[in-house]
Design a protein around this motif. Structure first.
Motif, mmCIF file in Angstrom:
data_model
loop_
_atom_site.group_PDB
_atom_site.id
_atom_site.type_symbol
_atom_site.label_atom_id
_atom_site.label_comp_id
_atom_site.label_asym_id
_atom_site.label_seq_id
_atom_site.Cartn_x
_atom_site.Cartn_y
_atom_site.Cartn_z
ATOM 1 N N ASN A 161 -32.259 -55.404 25.896
ATOM 2 C CA ASN A 161 -32.362 -56.862 25.722
ATOM 3 C C ASN A 161 -33.805 -57.341 25.556
ATOM 4 N N LYS A 162 -34.682 -56.446 25.067
ATOM 5 C CA LYS A 162 -36.073 -56.826 24.797
ATOM 6 C C LYS A 162 -36.181 -57.225 23.323
ATOM 7 N N PHE A 163 -35.574 -58.354 23.007
ATOM 8 C CA PHE A 163 -35.416 -58.744 21.610
ATOM 9 C C PHE A 163 -36.741 -59.125 20.956
ATOM 10 N N ASP A 164 -37.588 -59.844 21.664
ATOM 11 C CA ASP A 164 -38.871 -60.243 21.080
ATOM 12 C C ASP A 164 -39.745 -59.022 20.788
ATOM 13 N N TYR A 165 -39.720 -58.059 21.700
ATOM 14 C CA TYR A 165 -40.494 -56.833 21.488
ATOM 15 C C TYR A 165 -39.946 -56.064 20.284
ATOM 16 N N ALA A 166 -38.617 -56.035 20.159
ATOM 17 C CA ALA A 166 -37.988 -55.348 19.026
ATOM 18 C C ALA A 166 -38.355 -56.025 17.711
ATOM 19 N N LEU A 167 -38.329 -57.360 17.696
ATOM 20 C CA LEU A 167 -38.693 -58.089 16.476
ATOM 21 C C LEU A 167 -40.157 -57.861 16.120
ATOM 22 N N GLY A 168 -41.011 -57.767 17.129
ATOM 23 C CA GLY A 168 -42.421 -57.482 16.867
ATOM 24 C C GLY A 168 -42.601 -56.120 16.222
ATOM 25 N N SER A 169 -41.840 -55.131 16.698
ATOM 26 C CA SER A 169 -41.916 -53.782 16.118
ATOM 27 C C SER A 169 -41.418 -53.781 14.677
ATOM 28 N N LEU A 170 -40.364 -54.538 14.410
ATOM 29 C CA LEU A 170 -39.815 -54.600 13.050
ATOM 30 C C LEU A 170 -40.770 -55.313 12.099
ATOM 31 N N ASN A 171 -41.397 -56.368 12.591
ATOM 32 C CA ASN A 171 -42.339 -57.106 11.734
ATOM 33 C C ASN A 171 -43.562 -56.267 11.374
ATOM 34 N N ALA A 172 -43.854 -55.265 12.202
ATOM 35 C CA ALA A 172 -45.025 -54.417 11.945
ATOM 36 C C ALA A 172 -44.753 -53.368 10.869
ATOM 37 N N ASP A 195 -35.069 -53.203 3.096
ATOM 38 C CA ASP A 195 -33.735 -53.792 3.260
ATOM 39 C C ASP A 195 -33.152 -53.424 4.624
ATOM 40 N N LYS A 196 -33.381 -52.169 5.017
ATOM 41 C CA LYS A 196 -32.930 -51.727 6.342
ATOM 42 C C LYS A 196 -33.620 -52.543 7.442
ATOM 43 N N VAL A 197 -34.925 -52.750 7.284
ATOM 44 C CA VAL A 197 -35.699 -53.500 8.279
ATOM 45 C C VAL A 197 -35.210 -54.944 8.354
ATOM 46 N N ASP A 198 -35.024 -55.570 7.193
ATOM 47 C CA ASP A 198 -34.559 -56.962 7.173
ATOM 48 C C ASP A 198 -33.168 -57.094 7.798
ATOM 49 N N GLY A 199 -32.299 -56.131 7.494
ATOM 50 C CA GLY A 199 -30.961 -56.153 8.080
ATOM 51 C C GLY A 199 -31.009 -56.020 9.593
ATOM 52 N N LYS A 200 -31.904 -55.160 10.071
ATOM 53 C CA LYS A 200 -32.046 -54.971 11.516
ATOM 54 C C LYS A 200 -32.607 -56.228 12.171
ATOM 55 N N LYS A 201 -33.529 -56.898 11.479
ATOM 56 C CA LYS A 201 -34.082 -58.144 12.011
ATOM 57 C C LYS A 201 -32.980 -59.175 12.224
ATOM 58 N N GLN A 202 -32.137 -59.338 11.207
ATOM 59 C CA GLN A 202 -31.047 -60.309 11.315
ATOM 60 C C GLN A 202 -30.100 -59.951 12.459
ATOM 61 N N GLU A 203 -29.852 -58.662 12.614
ATOM 62 C CA GLU A 203 -28.975 -58.208 13.705
ATOM 63 C C GLU A 203 -29.591 -58.535 15.066
ATOM 64 N N VAL A 204 -30.908 -58.264 15.198
ATOM 65 C CA VAL A 204 -31.589 -58.520 16.473
ATOM 66 C C VAL A 204 -31.624 -60.017 16.772
ATOM 67 N N ILE A 205 -31.891 -60.826 15.745
ATOM 68 C CA ILE A 205 -31.924 -62.285 15.934
ATOM 69 C C ILE A 205 -30.563 -62.795 16.402
ATOM 70 N N LYS A 206 -29.504 -62.269 15.821
ATOM 71 C CA LYS A 206 -28.148 -62.670 16.217
ATOM 72 C C LYS A 206 -27.855 -62.249 17.656
ATOM 73 N N LEU A 207 -28.220 -61.005 17.987
ATOM 74 C CA LEU A 207 -27.994 -60.515 19.352
ATOM 75 C C LEU A 207 -28.801 -61.320 20.364
ATOM 76 N N LYS A 208 -30.020 -61.686 19.986
ATOM 77 C CA LYS A 208 -30.865 -62.489 20.875
ATOM 78 C C LYS A 208 -30.224 -63.844 21.137
ATOM 79 N N SER A 209 -29.721 -64.469 20.067
ATOM 80 C CA SER A 209 -29.075 -65.774 20.214
ATOM 81 C C SER A 209 -27.838 -65.679 21.103
ATOM 82 N N GLU A 210 -27.021 -64.642 20.886
ATOM 83 C CA GLU A 210 -25.815 -64.458 21.699
ATOM 84 C C GLU A 210 -26.174 -64.196 23.158
#
Length: 278
Positions: free
Chosen positions: A94-105, A115-130
């Protein structure tokens, strides 16, 4: 004539050599282009191992800086895919912000990787919101539970207070009844053996009744004493009223020490008008 034939033969050999060389070059170029085309397709589809192998084969046919650069890109893409896999355990914690930081890098020339990275970002953002909604819901439920407990506790406290009030009323009533019973018992137990002296006024109580009232009141206020512990006498040595009242003194039976002086009002059935302590 012979020399002319020789020259023609030489020219023919040269021509055949040129034609053969051109043919072989064309074949190699065609093979090279097919290898590059297949490698690029594999690279586009994310099959980097196959693409890397074909690019290396193409270098055996022709040295090309572009191909060397593509091999570097493939190595970087494979590293980025590993980084992408490393994000998953972080998300599970549940370390969503840290995960998004790693993906943005992650920056890559491969469309497949990005495309894989962008898809993972959307997945993490959704999981974070939930997850945030879940935490918010849990906090609200906890707050509601505490409020319900507080309300229930308040009701219980109010009920306890009400029960205590009812019990106090019952106890007070019982005490009052007990006091009345004690008073009645005291009255019934008093045996003063006082002779009757008629009052000077028909509206007055008799002297013996006045003594009875004084003794009864004194014993009720001093429950540790009994009738045998006390004696009484008229303060003015008379059995009639003085200044409109009876004056009764209670004293110790043994020492004759005065304990209390009563002024008894003789009218309206008699009552204690005043008590004086010596």
């Amino acid at each position: 004539m012979k020399r002319k034939r020789f020259i023609i033969l030489i020219l023919l050999i040269i021509f055949l050599g040129v034609v053969t060389s051109y043919y072989l070059h064309s074949k190699n170029e065609e093979k090279y282009n097919k290898i590059l085309s297949s490698a690029e397709k594999f690279e586009k589809d994310g099959e980097f191992e196959k693409a890397e192998e074909l690019y290396k084969d193409s270098l055996k046919l022709k040295n090309n800086k572009v191909v060397s650069s593509k091999l570097e890109d493939i190595n970087k893409s494979k590293e980025n895919l590993k980084k992408l896999e490393q994000v998953e355990p972080i998300v599970k914690e549940n370390k969503f912000d840290y995960a998004l930081g790693s993906l943005n890098a992650i920056v890559d020339n491969s469309t497949y990787v990005m495309d894989k990275v962008d898809g993972k970002k959307q997945e993490v953002i959704k999981l974070k919101s939930e997850y945030e909604e879940l935490i918010k819901k849990q906090k609200q439920e906890e707050e509601d539970r505490k409020n319900r407990e507080a309300e229930e506790q308040a009701k219980q406290n109010a009920q306890i207070k009400q029960n205590a009030s009812v019990n106090n009323q019952k106890n007070n009533s019982a005490t009052s009844n007990s006091a009345k019973t004690t008073s009645n018992n005291s009255k019934s137990k008093l045996n003063l053996n006082i002779p009757y002296y008629p009052p000077i006024n028909k509206a007055y109580i008799s002297w013996d009744k006045a003594v009875y009232i004084a003794v009864e009141d004194f014993l009720n206020k001093n429950p540790n004493l009994t009738q045998n512990d006390i004696a009484f006498y008229d303060e003015y040595g008379s059995t009639t009223t003085v200044d409109g009242s009876y004056w009764i003194t209670i004293c110790e039976a043994s020492t004759k020490k005065d304990l209390s002086r009563y002024e008894i009002q003789p009218t309206c059935g008699g009552c204690v008008a005043k008590i004086r302590t010596p």
